[in-house]
Design an enzyme around this catalytic site. Structure first.
Site, PDB file in Angstrom:
ATOM      1  N   THR A  40      -5.207 -19.564  -2.833  1.00  0.00           N
ATOM      2  CA  THR A  40      -4.043 -19.329  -2.350  1.00  0.00           C
ATOM      3  C   THR A  40      -3.844 -17.960  -1.992  1.00  0.00           C
ATOM      4  O   THR A  40      -3.291 -17.733  -1.036  1.00  0.00           O
ATOM      5  CB  THR A  40      -2.955 -19.732  -3.529  1.00  0.00           C
ATOM      6  OG1 THR A  40      -3.149 -21.239  -3.814  1.00  0.00           O
ATOM      7  CG2 THR A  40      -1.518 -19.938  -2.925  1.00  0.00           C
ATOM      8  N   GLY A 257       9.219 -23.063  -5.314  1.00  0.00           N
ATOM      9  CA  GLY A 257       8.214 -22.855  -6.591  1.00  0.00           C
ATOM     10  C   GLY A 257       6.735 -23.447  -6.294  1.00  0.00           C
ATOM     11  O   GLY A 257       6.647 -24.188  -5.400  1.00  0.00           O
ATOM     12  N   HIS A 430       5.321  17.984  -5.665  1.00  0.00           N
ATOM     13  CA  HIS A 430       6.685  18.197  -4.907  1.00  0.00           C
ATOM     14  C   HIS A 430       6.202  18.405  -3.382  1.00  0.00           C
ATOM     15  O   HIS A 430       5.405  19.254  -3.142  1.00  0.00           O
ATOM     16  CB  HIS A 430       7.430  19.546  -5.365  1.00  0.00           C
ATOM     17  CG  HIS A 430       8.810  19.648  -4.698  1.00  0.00           C
ATOM     18  ND1 HIS A 430       9.656  18.787  -4.987  1.00  0.00           N
ATOM     19  CD2 HIS A 430       9.063  20.601  -3.751  1.00  0.00           C
ATOM     20  CE1 HIS A 430      10.639  19.132  -4.184  1.00  0.00           C
ATOM     21  NE2 HIS A 430      10.263  20.292  -3.330  1.00  0.00           N
TER      22      HIS A 430
END
Ligand SMILES: Cc1cc2nc3c(=O)[nH]c(=O)nc-3n(C[C@H](O)[C@H](O)[C@H](O)COP(=O)(O)OP(=O)(O)OC[C@H]3O[C@@H](n4cnc5c(N)ncnc54)[C@H](O)[C@@H]3O)c2cc1C
Length: 451
Positions: A40, A257, A430
């Site tokens: 799947t 679902g 940063h």
């Protein structure tokens, strides 16, 4: 009759990963798959949905850039090329699994596995003898009993990715993660999308604040949402609500679902859980039959690809006499790939309090972060749920760009049994979005610079 140490049934992320691990541990392994290699997740789940979400990301990024003077034109969309790109992604990854099977000398067999009268596994004309059997048969779409649904040509996630032309109006019944991701994937391509959810809200499994942020974004994109909807009937081209509203569509997707595929487990006589929904297993993923193991969507819990893989590895290591602890659900990342993304793990603040923890929860917005401001990515926040005395990390929620990547910093520290102090003392680059994570941790230990 061919004899194997291990026969794996299903080649989804549970089955194929387990098969490779077993081969690495010296087992002679066969994998049987009745549909496409990768299951799947690879064929009609995680991967095609993320391929489609990338297309919507490109459109949304162009629209965003245009607000700042870029004047980019998206123009018309050649959907067939997008489908082709998605197919290419899937086939590349299928090739990768096939290659891994070959290099690990795993016998891959196409066909439906069945159980013979002697309780052997049969595929086509071949009967296989396996010392151990691993059931990884996954799940399939669950279709609720809606009035008129059987007379309508509706799509499920099994067929949605086969659609070759973009619908004008897509109605999605469902408001969970899959329904919302697919709505996000379609709307920027010009599709008129409506979500119909019978529950009181969409994304009920997600953090309340995260959910509200995503709902706001869905509405801003023009996606219509009906919550607490009462469906009277589904007709050929409309979903009729009990309040008299008829919502027209040219394609209807039912994304309500999934249910475990217990067919083969039942043939083998494996015991199911009390509700008869999932296969019942012990801590080593062993069923009531000593040589039969089960993993993935078939056994319930978090029905996620990475959980299926982690369970597959554990089941095989138990078979090979190297048992590990079972998957700890509090260490499972849960991700929603919308824009912004949502990622979380562990306990929510409410759950932590219910469990009796003395809870400290801190949250900081993306809006105060330099990289987020520079990149116009200011929607979202980082939230850490911790325990007061030892600064133990109980859970985290991140909403924002790259949340599905960022969550792993906090999860990694938690996995290594570190605390909030370890995150607080880290040096973050940063500018980076991850600096927010550092600041949230520092605000818990009362050292935040920007808080
Ligand atoms: C649209 C969508 C998006 C998703 N996105 C994500 C995501 O982003 N992240 C995530 O973690 N999860 C996602 N999921 C869930 C994920 O796909 C599943 O949790 C995962 O595939 C389960 O893996 P599995 O190995 O247990 O079963 P599956 O992947 O369902 O594989 C089971 C396989 O067994 C085969 N099989 C069944 N019976 C037999 C038989 N008798 N003989 C031979 N073969 C058989 C089936 O054909 C199937 O290929 C998504 C699902 C959908 C539908």
């Amino acid at each position: 009759m061919q004899t194997y140490d291990l026969i794996v049934i299903g080649s989804g992320p549970g089955g194929y990963v387990a098969a490779i691990r077993a081969a690495q541990l010296g087992k002679k392994v066969a994998v049987i798959e009745k549909k496409a290699i990768g299951g799947t997740c690879l064929n009609v789940g995680c991967i095609p949905s993320k391929s489609y979400l990338q297309h919507s990301h490109w459109v949304l990024a162009a629209e965003e850039a245009n607000q700042f003077g870029m004047n980019l034109t998206v123009g018309s969309i050649d959907f067939s090329k997008l489908v082709k790109r998605k197919d290419g992604v899937v086939s590349k990854l299928q090739g990768g699994i096939k290659h891994l099977f070959q290099s690990n000398q795993i016998d891959y067999m196409e066909g439906k596995a069945e159980v013979t009268a002697e309780r052997k596994i049969k595929v086509g004309e071949k009967v296989l003898n396996g010392r151990d059997i691993l059931l990884a048969t996954g799940s399939r779409p669950f279709i609720p009993p809606i009035n008129g649904i059987d007379e309508v040509d509706y799509l499920t996630t099994d067929t949605f990715f086969d659609v070759k032309t973009l619908p004008d109006k897509l109605v999605v019944i469902g408001g969970g993660i899959i329904a919302v991701e697919l709505a996000f994937a379609m709307r920027p391509l010009g599709v008129d999308v409506t979500l119909i959810e019978v529950a009181p809200d969409i994304l009920l499994t997600e953090d309340e604040e995260a959910r509200q942020l995503i709902k706001k974004k869905l509405k801003k994109m023009g996606i219509k949402i009906h919550t607490a909807a009462q469906i009277d009937a589904v007709k050929t081209s409309s979903v009729n609500l009990k309040n008299g509203e008829n919502i027209g569509f040219d394609r209807l997707l039912v994304a309500t679902g999934r249910k475990a595929d217990t067919t083969l487990a039942a043939q083998l006589g494996v015991e199911l859980d009390e509700q008869k929904r999932f296969v019942k297993v012990n801590h080593h993923y062993q069923t009531n039959l000593p040589h039969v193991y089960a993993i993935g969507d078939l056994i319930g819990g978090y029905m996620l690809a990475h959980v299926a893989s982690a369970e597959g590895i554990r089941a095989v290591e138990a078979i090979c006499g190297q048992p590990q602890l079972p998957v700890d659900p509090t260490l499972v990342p849960r991700c929603l790939y919308t824009e912004p993304e949502i990622a979380s793990f562990g306990l929510s603040e409410k759950e932590a309090k219910e469990k009796g923890y003395d809870v400290v929860t801190k949250k900081m917005p993306f809006a105060g972060n330099g990289k987020a401001i520079a990149g116009e990515e200011t929607d979202g926040f980082v939230k850490i749920i911790s325990e007061k005395q030892y600064h133990q990390i109980l859970g985290a929620v991140i909403v924002g760009s790259h949340a599905t990547e960022m969550i792993h910093t906090i999860l990694g520290v938690r996995h290594a049994e570190g605390t909030v102090d370890e995150i607080a003392s880290m040096i973050f680059a940063h500018p980076s979005l991850s600096e927010i994570t550092g600041e949230v941790a520092n605000s818990i230990v009362k050292k935040a610079i920007h808080g």
